[in-house]
Scaffold this motif. Structure first.
Motif, mmCIF file in Angstrom:
data_model
loop_
_atom_site.group_PDB
_atom_site.id
_atom_site.type_symbol
_atom_site.label_atom_id
_atom_site.label_comp_id
_atom_site.label_asym_id
_atom_site.label_seq_id
_atom_site.Cartn_x
_atom_site.Cartn_y
_atom_site.Cartn_z
ATOM 1 N N ARG A 27 3.723 8.538 -2.653
ATOM 2 C CA ARG A 27 3.369 7.921 -3.933
ATOM 3 C C ARG A 27 1.855 7.829 -4.104
ATOM 4 O O ARG A 27 1.315 8.206 -5.153
ATOM 5 C CB ARG A 27 4.001 6.540 -4.056
ATOM 6 C CG ARG A 27 3.744 5.875 -5.409
ATOM 7 C CD ARG A 27 4.563 4.620 -5.565
ATOM 8 N NE ARG A 27 5.996 4.913 -5.475
ATOM 9 C CZ ARG A 27 6.945 3.983 -5.512
ATOM 10 N NH1 ARG A 27 6.620 2.709 -5.618
ATOM 11 N NH2 ARG A 27 8.214 4.328 -5.430
ATOM 12 N N SER A 28 1.155 7.311 -3.110
ATOM 13 C CA SER A 28 -0.308 7.198 -3.209
ATOM 14 C C SER A 28 -1.012 8.486 -2.807
ATOM 15 O O SER A 28 -2.236 8.594 -2.940
ATOM 16 C CB SER A 28 -0.803 6.058 -2.318
ATOM 17 O OG SER A 28 -0.536 6.331 -0.947
ATOM 18 N N GLN A 47 0.811 -1.215 0.000
ATOM 19 C CA GLN A 47 0.000 0.000 0.000
ATOM 20 C C GLN A 47 0.850 1.274 0.000
ATOM 21 O O GLN A 47 0.500 2.259 -0.645
ATOM 22 C CB GLN A 47 -0.917 0.013 1.228
ATOM 23 C CG GLN A 47 -1.928 -1.114 1.270
ATOM 24 C CD GLN A 47 -1.368 -2.385 1.902
ATOM 25 O OE1 GLN A 47 -0.218 -2.425 2.339
ATOM 26 N NE2 GLN A 47 -2.186 -3.431 1.940
ATOM 27 N N LYS A 57 -6.353 2.995 3.769
ATOM 28 C CA LYS A 57 -6.283 4.432 3.497
ATOM 29 C C LYS A 57 -7.360 5.151 4.290
ATOM 30 O O LYS A 57 -8.533 4.761 4.265
ATOM 31 C CB LYS A 57 -6.478 4.697 2.000
ATOM 32 C CG LYS A 57 -6.277 6.150 1.595
ATOM 33 C CD LYS A 57 -6.619 6.362 0.126
ATOM 34 C CE LYS A 57 -5.692 5.595 -0.795
ATOM 35 N NZ LYS A 57 -5.938 5.933 -2.228
#
Length: 332
Positions: free
Chosen positions: A117-118, A95, A132
Motif C-alpha cells: 500500500r505505501s 504504517q 520507512k
C-alpha cells in the motif's frame, strides 16, 4: 504400534525406505516400528508450540527467528503479528497497510516489512516505532509478493506495461533492479501471478501453484540453477498407472502446489487437494531431484522454514486455523 497422546509428530523418509507417518507421541521421540530404520534417514518433525491466529483466518506468510520469535501477516490486515512465547501483539498497524513480506534482519534484532500500500520497505527495532527505510521504485506499478535473502529483498511485481517480473533490492547499494521477467510461458515455468516466492540464502525460490508444481532457484542476477518438479513415482501413486500425461494433468487440475522450502539438506514442498485433507509431502535433494513423496490426511500447509534453527512453521486447520511450530531432526 504408536504411543498416543496430544503431541503431534511427522516423520518423512529421506532415503525412500520408511513411508511418511503422521502420529501422536508421548514425548519428543518417535516410537514406531520400522522394518529397516538403518537403511535410510527419516525427517522427524516435533511439535513445539501452537500459536492462535488473531484477526481472521487468512494468513499469507510467516517467519521465525532463531530464538523462537514468530511473525506472520495477511494482506487483508494492516501491520503484522509478532508472537514471543505466550505474548502476541500487532505492530506497525498505522504504517503498514498491506504487508506482502517480512523478515528478521541484523542478527534477528530488527524486522523489515515490504508494504504494497505505501510502496515501501519498513523497519522496526524493539521498543521503537516503525520507520520507512526505502521506497519501491515507481516502475513497479503493482507489488505482488516479497521475500528477503541474505543481502536484500526479492520482490515480485508488475511494471507499468502489465508485465510481471522479479525485482531485487540490494540492501547495501540501496538500489532496485529487475532480474527476471516471469510470464509462465516461453520456457519460464513459474508465473509470480500464480506462484510463490521464498528465499534460501542469497537466492530466490519460485514455485508454481499449478500442475506440474515446478520450482526453481534464481540468484540476484536472474540466473537459474537448481529446480525441481514432483513427478515420476509420485504421480504414478496418486493416479495408479499414471505418468506425466494428460490423465495425470486432468486428475491434478484442481490440486494446489505450495511453496518449496529449504531444509538443511534439501527442500520440502506440499501439494494439496483443496477438496479434502489429502496432502502430499515432497522431499527433494539439494540438486532438486525428488527423494521421497508421502501422503498425509491432515489439513495443513508449510508456511516457512528456518534451516539455521531447524524450525518449520505450518498452518493447520483443525476446527480453527492455527500456526504450529515444529523442530526437525534427521534420525535413523
Amino acid at each position: 504400534m504408536l504411543l498416543m497422546s496430544q503431541r503431534q509428530l511427522f516423520c518423512i523418509a529421506k532415503a525412500g525406505i520408511i513411508p511418511l507417518i503422521l502420529c501422536t507421541c508421548s514425548s519428543q521421540k518417535l516410537v514406531a516400528q520400522s522394518a529397516a530404520p538403518s537403511r535410510g534417514e527419516t525427517l522427524q518433525l516435533v511439535e513445539e508450540r501452537v500459536v492462535p491466529i488473531i484477526g481472521g483466518d487468512q494468513i499469507d506468510g510467516a517467519t521465525i527467528a532463531v530464538g523462537g520469535t514468530l511473525i506472520y501477516w495477511s494482506r487483508s490486515h494492516p501491520g503484522l503479528v509478532i508472537s514471543r512465547g505466550t505474548q502476541t501483539s500487532r505492530i506497525c498497524v498505522d504504517q503498514v497497510g498491506e504487508p506482502v513480506g517480512a523478515a528478521f534482519v541484523r542478527a534477528d534484532s530488527a524486522i523489515e516489512i515490504v508494504d504494497a500500500r505505501s510502496r515501501a520497505i519498513w523497519q522496526i527495532f524493539p521498543h521503537s516505532d516503525c520507520r520507512k527505510v526505502y521506497p519501491i521504485p515507481a516502475g513497479v506499478a503493482e507489488i505482488l509478493t516479497a521475500a528477503r535473502g541474505d543481502d536484500g529483498w526479492f520482490i515480485g511485481g508488475v511494471d507499468t506495461h502489465g508485465v510481471s517480473g522479479l525485482y531485487y533490492f540490494d540492501s547495501l547499494r540501496r538500489s532496485t533492479r529487475r532480474v527476471l521477467v516471469s510470464s509462465g510461458r516461453n520456457g519460464d515455468p513459474v508465473s509470480l501471478r500464480r506462484g510463490y516466492l521464498r528465499t534460501v540464502g542469497s537466492f530466490a525460490l519460485l514455485s508454481s501453484l499449478q500442475w506440474p508444481f515446478e520450482w526453481e532457484r534464481v540468484d540476484a542476477t536472474g540466473q537459474r540453477s537448481v529446480g525441481g518438479r514432483p513427478a515420476g513415482d509420485w504421480s504414478q501413486r496418486v493416479v495408479p498407472g499414471g505418468a506425466i500425461n494428460q490423465t495425470v494433468q486432468d486428475s491434478m487440475r484442481y490440486w494446489v502446489g505450495l511453496a518449496a522450502m529449504p531444509l538443511d539438506s534439501g527442500f520440502v514442498q506440499t501439494i494439496a487437494d483443496p477438496t479434502s485433507d489429502h496432502r502430499e509431502i515432497i522431499l527433494y535433494a539439494k540438486n532438486g531431484n525428488v527423494v521421497r513423496a508421502s501422503s498425509v490426511s491432515v489439513p495443513l500447509g508449510i508456511l516457512a522454514t528456518n534451516p539455521k534453527s531447524l524450525t518449520l512453521i505450518a498452518a493447520r486447520d483443525v476446527d480453527k486455523m492455527e500456526i504450529v511450530i515444529y523442530r526437525w531432526h534427521w534420525v535413523r
